[in-house]
Design an enzyme around this catalytic site. Structure first.
Site, PDB file in Angstrom:
ATOM      1  N   ASP A 104       0.808  -1.225   0.000  1.00  0.00           N
ATOM      2  CA  ASP A 104       0.000   0.000   0.000  1.00  0.00           C
ATOM      3  C   ASP A 104       0.841   1.274   0.000  1.00  0.00           C
ATOM      4  O   ASP A 104       2.009   1.283   0.363  1.00  0.00           O
ATOM      5  CB  ASP A 104      -0.970   0.011   1.196  1.00  0.00           C
ATOM      6  CG  ASP A 104      -0.269  -0.194   2.545  1.00  0.00           C
ATOM      7  OD1 ASP A 104       0.766  -0.880   2.603  1.00  0.00           O
ATOM      8  OD2 ASP A 104      -0.775   0.325   3.554  1.00  0.00           O
ATOM      9  N   GLU A 143      -0.624  -2.076   5.112  1.00  0.00           N
ATOM     10  CA  GLU A 143       0.257  -2.052   6.283  1.00  0.00           C
ATOM     11  C   GLU A 143       0.155  -0.718   7.005  1.00  0.00           C
ATOM     12  O   GLU A 143       0.332  -0.639   8.209  1.00  0.00           O
ATOM     13  CB  GLU A 143       1.723  -2.308   5.868  1.00  0.00           C
ATOM     14  CG  GLU A 143       2.692  -2.462   7.035  1.00  0.00           C
ATOM     15  CD  GLU A 143       3.140  -1.152   7.656  1.00  0.00           C
ATOM     16  OE1 GLU A 143       3.346  -1.101   8.873  1.00  0.00           O
ATOM     17  OE2 GLU A 143       3.253  -0.157   6.913  1.00  0.00           O
TER      18      GLU A 143
HETATM   19 NI    NI Z   1       6.594   0.980   5.428  1.00  0.00          NI
END
Ligand code: NI
Length: 400
Positions: free
Chosen positions: A86, A144
């Site tokens: 991401d 994440e």
């Molecule tokens: Ni990172």
């Protein structure tokens, strides 16, 4: 004559692979997507994996991709290799031709590089399953950067079921290219967050006695919080309490009804982590009561602290020495108060999270992570690919 050791990628293969991995990274860099919205990214990754032989490709969640490779060199262990995919809500300021094409979204943490490196490793390993025992799973994880994080969802989807050992990496611009950090034990902190609303009673700025001023109360709360870390915590135990947001008021002569605060708490010790919300709430309760105000405190547990397994880390140190040799230097590094949802995988199996140097002062690659001019030295991608490949081949071998 240079002979490749069993864990190494042979030199001809390496040049072609390097160009491929860089091209993938640049495509991903141009097409960043926010956490939980990585649809185009996941489609791209899935398409690349489906071009590779011997991989069973599935989607554990809407925007994550899993590829499974069975080794043909005999039974062994199951190794999970992880990359996150991401990007961040940042307007990119880099001017290179592969800069972000999505306004306000940018790969400013290197996850484009992680994804490209793991694709590179999948290509090498799937092209030669005869050199692999056991099973390797490649997880391209979503989200994440945003709580509750993709890692826990991927774990809940069963990706870790039957996994013996897990390896993750992170490219790091503050670490020079060529340096690799392998640390046994604690590496990254538990990261929790909080939001507080202080409810007072607004009124005219010239008549404070007719109000309950939440601005003054907020000031008291922020200062009191400083003592949680400086006076209530064992000074030898790492801890951070940051109030990073304060919102209240609309005009210079109006006392507002409410002020909101937001921030983060970082710890390693589970007991300290447990105690933090109670300690904070005691202070907020005491202060608001004393001033005739009320409050709400919303405290969210985030990612757990990340502790690297000493055994796995020691094996990988040996693997890096054998495969990357003099091209890299190894460092033990220090724990850091940053957080990573990789810790979710470590609740299911031992493993290690490796920091790969990707900064380069001469080339001006110095911007910190989450900065609009962040980028990585693409030579570091090679290190990541080789590390993933060598780690998989070694860790998948049956235990002696
Ligand atoms: Ni990172």
């Amino acid at each position: 004559m240079i002979r490749a050791t069993p864990d190494q990628i042979n030199p001809d293969e390496r040049t072609e692979l390097r160009e491929q991995v860089i091209a993938w990274r640049r495509w991903l860099h141009q097409h960043p997507e926010l956490s939980f919205q990585e649809h185009e990214t996941a489609n791209f990754v899935e398409a690349r994996l489906r071009e590779m032989p011997s991989l069973a490709v599935t989607r554990p969640t809407a925007t994550s991709v899993l590829a499974v490779l069975r080794g043909e060199a005999g039974p062994g262990r199951t190794v999970l290799l992880r990359a996150d995919m991401d990007a961040l809500p940042i307007q990119e300021e880099n001017t290179f031709e592969f800069a972000s094409r999505n306004p306000g979204v940018m790969h400013a943490c290197g996850h484009d590089g992680h994804t490209a490196m793991l694709l590179g490793a999948a290509q090498v390993l799937s092209g030669d399953p005869g050199r692999l025992c056991g099973e390797v799973r490649f997880i391209f994880q979503h989200a994440e950067e945003l709580f509750p994080g993709g890692a826990q969802q991927v774990v809940d989807a069963g990706v870790m079921d039957g996994v013996d050992v897990v390896v993750g990496t992170h490219l790091m611009s503050p670490i020079p290219t060529g340096m690799i950090v392998l640390r046994e034990g604690p590496l990254l902190a538990a990261s929790d967050r909080f939001d507080i609303t202080l409810q007072g009673k607004g009124g005219h700025g010239a008549s404070p006695h007719e109000t309950v001023d939440p601005v003054v109360i907020a000031a008291q709360v922020i200062l009191a919080f400083q003592t949680v870390i400086s006076r209530q915590r064992d000074p030898l135990e790492p801890g951070v309490l940051t109030v990073a947001q304060i919102h209240g008021g609309t005009a210079g002569n109006v006392i507002p009804d409410t002020v909101t605060l937001g921030g983060t708490v970082r710890t390693f010790d589970p007991q300290l982590r447990e105690q933090m919300p109670q300690r904070m709430e005691k202070l907020v309760r005491g202060i608001t009561e004393g001033y005739g105000a009320t409050y709400t405190l919303n405290y969210q547990r985030g990612y757990r602290a990340l502790h690297n397994d000493p055994g796995t880390t020691a094996i990988l140190r040996e693997v890096v020495r054998e495969t990357l040799g003099s091209r890299v230097t190894l460092h033990e590094g220090k724990p850091n108060m940053g957080g990573e949802d990789f810790s979710a995988y470590l609740t299911k199996a031992p493993g290690t999270f490796i920091l790969i140097g990707a900064g380069n002062v001469e080339q001006g690659i110095t911007a910190p992570h989450h900065h609009p001019r962040f980028t990585v030295d693409e030579r570091a991608l090679d290190h990541g690919v080789e590390l993933y490949v060598a780690a998989a081949r070694r860790l998948a071998q049956p235990l002696a």
